[in-house]
Design a protein around this motif. Structure first.
Motif, PDB file in Angstrom:
ATOM      1  N   ILE A  76       2.650   9.561   1.769  1.00 32.68           N
ATOM      2  CA  ILE A  76       1.234   9.906   1.639  1.00 32.68           C
ATOM      3  C   ILE A  76       0.620   9.928   3.037  1.00 32.68           C
ATOM      4  N   PRO A  77      -0.168  10.954   3.369  1.00 29.26           N
ATOM      5  CA  PRO A  77      -0.806  10.998   4.689  1.00 29.26           C
ATOM      6  C   PRO A  77      -1.627   9.731   4.960  1.00 29.26           C
ATOM      7  N   GLN A  78      -1.600   9.259   6.191  1.00 27.09           N
ATOM      8  CA  GLN A  78      -2.248   8.004   6.542  1.00 27.09           C
ATOM      9  C   GLN A  78      -3.737   8.006   6.239  1.00 27.09           C
ATOM     10  N   GLU A  79      -4.391   9.157   6.452  1.00 26.96           N
ATOM     11  CA  GLU A  79      -5.835   9.190   6.196  1.00 26.96           C
ATOM     12  C   GLU A  79      -6.153   8.972   4.718  1.00 26.96           C
ATOM     13  N   MET A  80      -5.254   9.431   3.836  1.00 30.51           N
ATOM     14  CA  MET A  80      -5.440   9.184   2.407  1.00 30.51           C
ATOM     15  C   MET A  80      -5.190   7.717   2.087  1.00 30.51           C
ATOM     16  N   ASN A  81      -4.147   7.151   2.693  1.00 31.42           N
ATOM     17  CA  ASN A  81      -3.844   5.737   2.464  1.00 31.42           C
ATOM     18  C   ASN A  81      -4.997   4.836   2.909  1.00 31.42           C
ATOM     19  N   ASP A  82      -5.665   5.192   3.995  1.00 29.52           N
ATOM     20  CA  ASP A  82      -6.820   4.414   4.460  1.00 29.52           C
ATOM     21  C   ASP A  82      -7.919   4.421   3.407  1.00 29.52           C
ATOM     22  N   HIS A  83      -8.056   5.553   2.726  1.00 28.71           N
ATOM     23  CA  HIS A  83      -9.067   5.677   1.668  1.00 28.71           C
ATOM     24  C   HIS A  83      -8.653   4.864   0.441  1.00 28.71           C
ATOM     25  N   ARG A  85      -6.903   2.217   0.290  1.00 29.06           N
ATOM     26  CA  ARG A  85      -6.915   0.771   0.559  1.00 29.06           C
ATOM     27  C   ARG A  85      -8.110   0.073  -0.094  1.00 29.06           C
ATOM     28  N   SER A  86      -9.269   0.695  -0.036  1.00 29.89           N
ATOM     29  CA  SER A  86     -10.475   0.068  -0.583  1.00 29.89           C
ATOM     30  C   SER A  86     -10.846   0.603  -1.964  1.00 29.89           C
ATOM     31  N   GLU A  87     -10.254   1.731  -2.369  1.00 31.25           N
ATOM     32  CA  GLU A  87     -10.698   2.383  -3.606  1.00 31.25           C
ATOM     33  C   GLU A  87      -9.869   2.006  -4.834  1.00 31.25           C
ATOM     34  N   VAL A  88      -8.541   1.961  -4.709  1.00 36.49           N
ATOM     35  CA  VAL A  88      -7.666   1.771  -5.877  1.00 36.49           C
ATOM     36  C   VAL A  88      -7.756   0.350  -6.412  1.00 36.49           C
ATOM     37  N   THR A  89      -7.953   0.233  -7.727  1.00 39.64           N
ATOM     38  CA  THR A  89      -8.057  -1.085  -8.368  1.00 39.64           C
ATOM     39  C   THR A  89      -6.876  -1.400  -9.280  1.00 39.64           C
ATOM     40  N   HIS A  90      -6.217  -0.362  -9.804  1.00 43.07           N
ATOM     41  CA  HIS A  90      -5.109  -0.575 -10.737  1.00 43.07           C
ATOM     42  C   HIS A  90      -3.948   0.365 -10.387  1.00 43.07           C
ATOM     43  N   VAL A  91      -2.766  -0.200 -10.291  1.00 44.64           N
ATOM     44  CA  VAL A  91      -1.569   0.589 -10.000  1.00 44.64           C
ATOM     45  C   VAL A  91      -0.577   0.436 -11.148  1.00 44.64           C
ATOM     46  N   PHE A  92      -0.040   1.565 -11.618  1.00 42.72           N
ATOM     47  CA  PHE A  92       1.017   1.570 -12.622  1.00 42.72           C
ATOM     48  C   PHE A  92       2.235   2.252 -12.019  1.00 42.72           C
ATOM     49  N   HIS A  93       3.301   1.495 -11.880  1.00 44.07           N
ATOM     50  CA  HIS A  93       4.533   2.049 -11.309  1.00 44.07           C
ATOM     51  C   HIS A  93       5.543   2.298 -12.429  1.00 44.07           C
ATOM     52  N   LEU A  94       5.682   3.565 -12.811  1.00 41.38           N
ATOM     53  CA  LEU A  94       6.602   3.956 -13.878  1.00 41.38           C
ATOM     54  C   LEU A  94       7.756   4.809 -13.383  1.00 41.38           C
ATOM     55  N   ALA A  95       7.657   5.386 -12.192  1.00 39.87           N
ATOM     56  CA  ALA A  95       8.689   6.294 -11.702  1.00 39.87           C
ATOM     57  C   ALA A  95      10.023   5.568 -11.559  1.00 39.87           C
ATOM     58  N   VAL A 118       6.951   1.126  -3.109  1.00 35.00           N
ATOM     59  CA  VAL A 118       5.694   1.002  -3.862  1.00 35.00           C
ATOM     60  C   VAL A 118       5.097  -0.385  -3.633  1.00 35.00           C
ATOM     61  N   ASN A 119       5.946  -1.425  -3.659  1.00 38.21           N
ATOM     62  CA  ASN A 119       5.461  -2.790  -3.394  1.00 38.21           C
ATOM     63  C   ASN A 119       4.768  -2.881  -2.037  1.00 38.21           C
ATOM     64  N   ASP A 120       5.406  -2.309  -1.014  1.00 38.65           N
ATOM     65  CA  ASP A 120       4.825  -2.349   0.329  1.00 38.65           C
ATOM     66  C   ASP A 120       3.484  -1.634   0.359  1.00 38.65           C
ATOM     67  N   TRP A 121       3.405  -0.533  -0.367  1.00 32.18           N
ATOM     68  CA  TRP A 121       2.158   0.232  -0.421  1.00 32.18           C
ATOM     69  C   TRP A 121       1.063  -0.578  -1.127  1.00 32.18           C
ATOM     70  N   VAL A 122       1.429  -1.235  -2.216  1.00 31.80           N
ATOM     71  CA  VAL A 122       0.480  -2.050  -2.982  1.00 31.80           C
ATOM     72  C   VAL A 122      -0.048  -3.208  -2.142  1.00 31.80           C
ATOM     73  N   ARG A 123       0.784  -3.762  -1.284  1.00 29.29           N
ATOM     74  CA  ARG A 123       0.357  -4.879  -0.430  1.00 29.29           C
ATOM     75  C   ARG A 123      -0.845  -4.505   0.444  1.00 29.29           C
ATOM     76  N   GLY A 124      -0.998  -3.219   0.705  1.00 31.91           N
ATOM     77  CA  GLY A 124      -2.098  -2.765   1.562  1.00 31.91           C
ATOM     78  C   GLY A 124      -3.397  -2.514   0.829  1.00 31.91           C
ATOM     79  N   LEU A 125      -3.439  -2.756  -0.478  1.00 35.54           N
ATOM     80  CA  LEU A 125      -4.660  -2.508  -1.256  1.00 35.54           C
ATOM     81  C   LEU A 125      -5.550  -3.749  -1.248  1.00 35.54           C
ATOM     82  N   ASP A 126      -6.779  -3.585  -0.835  1.00 41.58           N
ATOM     83  CA  ASP A 126      -7.681  -4.722  -0.675  1.00 41.58           C
ATOM     84  C   ASP A 126      -8.396  -5.128  -1.959  1.00 41.58           C
ATOM     85  N   ASN A 127      -8.580  -4.184  -2.882  1.00 45.60           N
ATOM     86  CA  ASN A 127      -9.369  -4.461  -4.084  1.00 45.60           C
ATOM     87  C   ASN A 127      -8.557  -4.321  -5.369  1.00 45.60           C
ATOM     88  N   LEU A 128      -7.284  -4.648  -5.284  1.00 48.71           N
ATOM     89  CA  LEU A 128      -6.401  -4.506  -6.439  1.00 48.71           C
ATOM     90  C   LEU A 128      -6.724  -5.548  -7.516  1.00 48.71           C
TER      91      LEU A 128
END
Length: 366
Positions: A76-83, A85-95, A118-128
């Motif tokens: 995922i492009p870094q600029e999207m990941n920065d967004h 970080r503060s926006e995503v509240t729920h993650v479902f990993h089914l893949a 996916v775990n590493d990506w989730v670690r960066g979410l501030d409002n999970l």
């Protein structure tokens, strides 16, 4: 508070049905991001259109995010990941790769390395608020006897690479419970909808329907192996979807692992007899020794003709029993119960008979 969802495994059947259920259940569902491989972007867009049509009146926004769980940062492009970080509240990993006959290298790449990414990506979410991981009850491998939800014990062996890599992936997610609000879902063998019979592929129990259908010219249908009393834990997809969506929003569900399995499973013999009776209105006669069945399925032309993977036979002889007390306790009062397998057999067989010649449902036998 607004809920912003992020899904892997879209546009897969369980994932797209889960989104529909969450839209019904969660009044705070405002946006969903779906991580999609570039090759699946068109299919994903079509599925989103269907969701919007079915869920008329929803104000939720749906956004396709091109990416790949096997790549660092999910590609995922870094600029999207920065967004995110503060926006995503729920993650479902089914893949994941669910094929019982998959090779070890591919299973490791997708199921283990992919989950680690996916775990590493989730670690960066501030409002999970919740990270929901789809595992399988069969992380138990060849362990038998009573198997509990709170256990994650490495077995001495596994029936296939799918089980092994899902176990290894769950170990990684279990460690995440120390850092994030994690819920692990362990379904049994997932079959079609209990009322309509709808499914997207004929695997698992459908291998037995393939077997019976392609040997319909026989005057009798012998049982496969002797009666051992082993149970086969199959659950309809509607139960999995409803229970998961409820438990994902259930406050006390954080930090727990749930067996979404049938609390009253049928034996392998009972399932076989139910299929024979529903297809042909008769009972099995005689017995085909298990050693003969296994031997025949080592021959690729034979298993291709019968439409059954040799690995599937292991699940009809395995002596494990899943305890689902925690799931049943936390679902109490929700109105969500696992339908009886026998009650869904007519719809299951009817859907199979109507679609058995459609190659989109038949999986490639390796």
């Amino acid at each position: 508070m607004e809920h912003v969802y992020f899904f892997t495994g879209f546009p897969g059947f369980i994932c797209n049905q889960l989104i529909r259920e969450l839209l019904k259940r969660d009044d705070y569902f405002t946006k969903a991001y779906m991580l999609v491989l570039p090759s699946q972007k068109e299919t994903a867009a079509y599925e989103i259109t269907k969701i919007k049509q079915e869920m008329q009146g929803t104000i939720a926004e749906f956004v396709i995010v091109e990416g790949d769980i096997t790549k660092e940062g999910l590609k995922i492009p870094q600029e999207m990941n920065d967004h995110f970080r503060s926006e995503v509240t729920h993650v479902f990993h089914l893949a994941a790769i669910y094929d019982l006959a998959i090779d070890e290298k591919t299973a490791q790449l997708v199921n283990v390395s992919g989950t680690n990414n996916v775990n590493d990506w989730v670690r960066g979410l501030d409002n999970l608020e919740r990270y929901v991981y789809f595992s399988t009850a069969y992380v138990a491998g060849i362990r038998e006897g009573k198997l509990y939800e709170q256990e994650l014990v490495e077995p001495v062996g596994f029936k296939n690479h799918y089980e092994k890599t899902k176990y290894e992936a769950e170990v990684l997610v279990e460690e995440m419970k120390k850092e994030k609000p994690v819920t692990i879902i362990r379904p049994g063998i997932v079959k079609g909808h209990s009322a309509t019979g709808e499914t997207i592929k004929f695997d698992g129990p459908y291998f037995i329907l393939n077997f019976l259908d392609r040997l319909s010219f026989l005057p009798i249908f012998p049982k496969i192996g002797r009666e051992t009393g082993c149970v086969v834990n199959m659950v309809p997809v509607d139960y999995i979807i409803q229970a998961t969506s409820y438990l994902a929003l259930y406050k006390e569900g954080a930090g727990k692992t749930y067996h979404l399995t049938d609390p009253n499973p049928h034996t392998a013999t009972e399932i076989y007899e139910l299929f024979v009776n529903e297809l042909y209105k008769r009972k099995p006669k005689g017995t085909l020794p298990l050693t003969v069945s296994r031997g025949l399925l080592t021959i690729k032309p034979v298993r291709s003709y019968l439409g059954i993977e040799k690995e599937a036979l292991d699940y009809f002889t395995w002596q494990g029993v899943f305890d689902c007390t925690q799931a049943q306790t936390d679902l109490k009062g929700s109105g969500i119960v696992c339908p009886r397998f026998s009650d869904g057999v007519p719809a299951m067989v009817d859907f199979y008979l109507k679609n058995k010649k459609d190659q989109r449902y038949q999986i490639q036998i390796r």
